[in-house]
Enzyme design. Structure first.
Site, PDB file in Angstrom:
ATOM      1  N   CYS A 184       2.249   9.651   8.073  1.00 26.77           N
ATOM      2  CA  CYS A 184       2.133   8.299   7.898  1.00 26.77           C
ATOM      3  C   CYS A 184       1.063   8.132   6.416  1.00 26.77           C
ATOM      4  O   CYS A 184      -0.069   8.751   6.663  1.00 26.77           O
ATOM      5  CB  CYS A 184       1.537   7.523   9.091  1.00 26.77           C
ATOM      6  SG  CYS A 184       1.360   5.661   8.425  1.00 26.77           S
ATOM      7  N   THR A 222      18.844   3.470  -8.492  1.00 29.93           N
ATOM      8  CA  THR A 222      18.922   2.014  -8.542  1.00 29.93           C
ATOM      9  C   THR A 222      20.274   1.697  -9.433  1.00 29.93           C
ATOM     10  O   THR A 222      20.879   0.419  -8.884  1.00 29.93           O
ATOM     11  CB  THR A 222      17.684   1.579  -9.640  1.00 29.93           C
ATOM     12  OG1 THR A 222      16.654   1.719  -9.067  1.00 29.93           O
ATOM     13  CG2 THR A 222      17.744  -0.103  -9.810  1.00 29.93           C
ATOM     14  N   CYS A 281       0.508  -0.957   7.899  1.00 32.42           N
ATOM     15  CA  CYS A 281       1.906  -0.407   7.572  1.00 32.42           C
ATOM     16  C   CYS A 281       2.559  -0.815   6.024  1.00 32.42           C
ATOM     17  O   CYS A 281       2.416  -2.078   5.766  1.00 32.42           O
ATOM     18  CB  CYS A 281       2.811  -1.071   8.562  1.00 32.42           C
ATOM     19  SG  CYS A 281       4.577  -0.339   8.369  1.00 32.42           S
ATOM     20  N   CYS A 324       6.965   1.682   4.926  1.00 33.24           N
ATOM     21  CA  CYS A 324       7.767   3.262   4.158  1.00 33.24           C
ATOM     22  C   CYS A 324       8.768   3.623   5.100  1.00 33.24           C
ATOM     23  O   CYS A 324       9.778   4.377   4.534  1.00 33.24           O
ATOM     24  CB  CYS A 324       6.714   4.098   3.879  1.00 33.24           C
ATOM     25  SG  CYS A 324       6.066   5.252   5.215  1.00 33.24           S
ATOM     26  N   SER A 349       9.487   2.161  -6.793  1.00 32.48           N
ATOM     27  CA  SER A 349      10.201   3.316  -7.125  1.00 32.48           C
ATOM     28  C   SER A 349       9.722   3.845  -8.442  1.00 32.48           C
ATOM     29  O   SER A 349       8.596   3.444  -8.780  1.00 32.48           O
ATOM     30  CB  SER A 349      11.561   2.700  -7.740  1.00 32.48           C
ATOM     31  OG  SER A 349      12.650   3.761  -8.170  1.00 32.48           O
ATOM     32  N   ARG A 404       7.281   4.820  -0.001  1.00 31.28           N
ATOM     33  CA  ARG A 404       8.438   4.295   0.699  1.00 31.28           C
ATOM     34  C   ARG A 404       9.206   5.610   0.831  1.00 31.28           C
ATOM     35  O   ARG A 404       9.061   6.691  -0.157  1.00 31.28           O
ATOM     36  CB  ARG A 404       8.994   3.479  -0.561  1.00 31.28           C
ATOM     37  CG  ARG A 404      10.316   2.816  -0.092  1.00 31.28           C
ATOM     38  CD  ARG A 404      10.311   1.904   1.258  1.00 31.28           C
ATOM     39  NE  ARG A 404      11.405   0.913   1.312  1.00 31.28           N
ATOM     40  CZ  ARG A 404      12.234   1.190   2.244  1.00 31.28           C
ATOM     41  NH1 ARG A 404      11.925   2.531   3.247  1.00 31.28           N
ATOM     42  NH2 ARG A 404      13.100   0.504   2.752  1.00 31.28           N
ATOM     43  N   CYS A 443       7.794   6.800   9.813  1.00 30.50           N
ATOM     44  CA  CYS A 443       7.565   7.032  11.149  1.00 30.50           C
ATOM     45  C   CYS A 443       8.997   7.060  11.965  1.00 30.50           C
ATOM     46  O   CYS A 443       9.110   7.847  12.914  1.00 30.50           O
ATOM     47  CB  CYS A 443       6.658   6.163  11.858  1.00 30.50           C
ATOM     48  SG  CYS A 443       6.917   4.296  11.566  1.00 30.50           S
TER      49      CYS A 443
END
Length: 629
Positions: free
Chosen positions: A574, A423, A598, A601, A142, A387, A604
């Site tokens: 990606c 958050t 990978c 995130c 984050s 992310r 895709c």
């Protein structure tokens, strides 16, 4: 007793190996069972032969996986969960009062609040948190400018308890970027009283607080399926089998998955949680509210270490404009953390139209802007990651209660878009769900109480006021800024109308014929980098010999639709080069999936034009290994 901690991230394979021991050791250990019950809370130790910090490993009993014996007197006793064996699935199971999927801010807040209520009322109820990352915090990324409102309510003495929150915001600037200039604008963020933090470090600390209260935390286990009873009520989750080869055969290390059953199940998987999405669809939770579709953005981030003369702890900068075009919603952030560290990132809304746009390359361009480049020059990149985040806000929150549990945090989508914060709202949603769950057990209430209290909370009020900011940008940057200014400075969230979102993100992608390819500059290796270099900095690691967790619903669509119509957008959206079009022996381009790259995130799963890619969980413990993100 910090079973899950491994502060250093230098040894992914060692950390994953120990993580895989914890739950299986507990289930297979004869010392852990008595009359069908098992004691699930144990001491863990710091491996004296390793420099890598705390590793998850039981200090009592025998591991059938490795043959290690450990100290048979090291139990920390608490109310045991029920243990059973399923002959139909060949899986052992453990039963808890509350099962939480995901050890992020929402899941840990729920576990902490529930156990606080147990102590306050002298009630002994069990809580288990299962986490797919190799350790708590490893998959957490984050910005993060942290608003402590929910933490003040949950753990009011956090300052005295050494929470990793020590850098208050000292200045708060907002700029519009052109290619060569930065135009200062009035800042709408009001970050006074907030802190610049690493969220992955904060959730590690929260994990320790949860354990001190008696919450069971099992990292390194991927929740791969929802368990239902005969009445279609959720009764828990199943973890995926470990030790399966790419061809589907069982390797020597094979272990059956485990059934974790809960009288109530709380899903806290984060944005686009795989089980949460199935639950939303299965129970038609969007239709129940009703809610609009969710919209998303992709956040790409680096943490740098810079020269001390350039570092100003607490300085916060947000920008809009360049490098993105005026039709693409997004912006950048730059936060001065502690220890000469700077977090820099770019957020790109995934409803962008141009299939040639590459969010990763746009981020590399950003770092060369004259307002940013001097700050980074001479510095070193410590970590990289990416992310997706929810941007639908108030309009897109589904009904969060289902038979047998509830959805909390970013799995439901409580991000406040104009604040660029989620958050505090995620944490509060977990706390409210925990209070509702305790009411179910202690007062005979039902989980619908969670929905009622949520709508009467400051979370709902905050998101309702912010509801029109994100959809305003459907009309472009300039109209969006104008409507946002009207909302912020004049209407103050009291608009008599609610704007709707445009097309779902995957439908917003236009065909390649309507656009021209974008020529991105080559990385210089100083400020900008190629994907393999960045990927190495994410500490991403998957077992190569396992079935791909990225699945094509129709394997023909990439070559028949995505490549000819959209110029293969998966090779660009990606941020980890998972998807590549490679010529075969006939020089025909074929999609190659590098699943080991990978970052989890979920871009895709969201952006594929035909929704042909399904993101599922890999073996537990795989994925990125974030420590300062």
């Amino acid at each position: 007793m910090h079973r899950f901690l491994s502060i250093s991230l230098k040894s992914n394979s060692l950390r994953r190996h120990h993580s895989s021991l914890s739950l299986y050791t507990h289930l297979s250990n004869p010392l852990n069972s008595a009359n069908g019950s098992s004691y699930a809370h144990h001491h863990f130790y710091q491996n004296p032969t390793s420099q890598f910090g705390f590793h998850p490993f039981f200090s009592s009993g025998y591991s059938s996986l490795t043959g290690f014996y450990t100290n048979p007197t090291g139990f920390y006793f608490m109310k045991p969960p029920f243990r059973s064996f399923s002959s139909e699935t060949d899986r052992e199971s453990m039963e808890y009062d509350v099962l939480i999927v995901g050890a992020g801010p929402a899941g840990l807040s729920a576990g902490i609040r529930f156990k606080q209520l147990c102590r306050e009322n002298n009630v002994d109820l069990s809580v288990c948190v299962v986490e797919k990352g190799p350790e708590v915090g490893a998959h957490i990324l984050s910005g993060n400018v942290f608003e402590p409102r929910a933490l003040d309510e949950l753990l009011p003495h956090w300052k005295q308890e050494e929470a990793p929150i020590s850098v208050p915001v000292s200045s708060d600037k907002f700029c519009y970027l052109t290619k060569d200039r930065a135009v200062l604008l009035p800042s709408p963020f009001h970050n006074r009283g907030n802190y610049v933090i690493s969220l992955s470090q904060l959730v590690r600390w929260m994990g320790m607080k949860a354990e001190e209260l008696g919450v069971e935390i099992y990292p390194g286990f991927s929740a791969s399926e929802v368990l239902y009873d005969t009445n279609n009520k959720v009764i828990g989750i199943g973890t995926n089998d470990m030790g399966i080869a790419k061809d589907g055969s069982k390797k020597d290390t094979f272990q059956h998955g485990v059934e974790l059953r809960g009288r109530l199940t709380l899903l806290a998987e984060g944005c686009r949680g795989s089980l949460s999405e199935k639950i939303i669809k299965n129970y038609k939770l969007r239709e129940l509210r009703p809610a609009q579709h969710q919209t998303y953005a992709l956040g790409i981030k680096e943490v740098w270490e810079v020269d001390e003369s350039k570092h100003k702890p607490g300085v916060v900068l947000h920008t809009v404009g360049w490098p993105l075009d005026h039709k693409t919603y997004g912006g950048s952030f730059l936060y001065h953390m502690k220890d000469r560290q700077i977090a820099i990132g770019l957020v790109v809304a995934l409803n962008y139209h141009n299939p040639f746009l590459n969010p990763y390359e746009e981020f590399q361009k950003l770092k060369h802007h004259p307002a940013i480049k001097p700050l980074l020059e001479g510095g070193t990149v410590l970590q990289y990651g990416a992310r997706t985040l929810n941007e639908g806000g108030f309009q897109s929150i589904p009904y969060p209660v289902f038979p047998g549990g509830a959805i909390i945090g970013c799995s439901a989508g409580f991000l406040n878009v104009p604040k660029i914060k989620g958050t505090h709202t995620a944490m509060k949603s977990g706390m409210l769900a925990a209070e509702a769950a305790f009411g179910v057990f202690n007062e005979g209430l039902n989980m619908e109480t969670y929905w009622d209290t949520l709508q009467n909370s400051w979370v709902w009020e905050e998101l309702h006021k912010a509801r029109n900011y994100r959809p305003a940008f459907e009309y472009g940057l300039v109209p969006g800024m104008a409507i946002s200014a009207l909302e912020h400075y004049i209407l103050k969230g009291r608009s008599p109308f609610t704007l709707k979102h445009g097309k779902p993100d995957h439908e917003a992608t236009e065909v390649a014929l309507l656009h021209s390819p974008i020529q991105y500059p080559k990385p210089d290796g100083v400020l900008s980098f190629d994907v393999p270099t960045s990927l190495h900095r994410s500490n991403t690691n998957h077992e190569h010999d396992q079935p791909a967790h990225l699945r094509l619903r129709d394997p023909k669509i990439p070559e028949l639709v995505n490549l000819p119509d959209y110029a293969g957008p998966e090779s660009r959206y990606c941020p980890a080069r998972v998807y590549e079009y490679i010529p075969d022996e006939k020089s025909q381009l074929k999609l190659q999936i590098n699943a080991q790259n990978c970052l989890h995130c979920k871009a895709c799963d969201i952006k594929d034009p035909k929704q042909n890619i399904e993101w599922t969980v890999p073996e537990g413990g795989g994925g990125p290994g974030y420590s300062v993100m």
